[in-house]
Design a protein around this motif. Structure first.
Motif: not given
Length: 132
Positions: A66-81
């Protein structure tokens, strides 16, 4: 691309066992809703897994970050992991083949890839699904 005997092998037909192929992704809203309604909900620390059997010959993965918890860089890092975990674990996931929706919660950004694999293994084991 040429194989050892001079025959031309299309690049799309090469076997890459650790790839994350397009058919292994949940894409449609209806697929996510089916997993939520028919599947089991398993809590795994900073993640929630919704798991439902599918009638395909492979496992599929869907991600909810969800966007409400993290900025784009962090969201993308979580998705990659998460994708990386799936690429390496899909051959050890239990049968029947599963649709897995991973929902990230606050704290997911601090989970290391190794800890993530352990969390999911424990979570699936508690849910009655044993990994090979």
């Amino acid at each position: 691309m040429r194989s050892g005997h001079g025959a031309v092998v299309p690049a799309t037909k090469r076997c890459r066992p650790l790839s994350f192929r397009p058919e292994e992704r949940l894409r449609k809203r209806s697929e996510f809703l089916r997993v939520k309604s028919e599947g089991r909900r398993l809590s795994c620390g900073a993640f929630v897994l919704n798991v439902a059997p599918n009638r395909l010959l492979h496992h599929r993965l869907g991600l909810v970050i969800q966007k409400r918890y993290w900025k784009a860089v962090t969201r993308n890092r979580i998705k990659r992991r998460l994708r990386e975990w799936f690429r390496h674990a899909k051959h050890t996931l239990p049968l029947p083949n599963l649709d897995i929706v991973v929902i990230a919660r606050p704290g997911a950004e601090t989970v290391t890839p190794a800890r993530m694999a352990d969390l999911f293994r424990e979570c699936l084991k508690k849910g009655g699904l044993r990994m090979a």
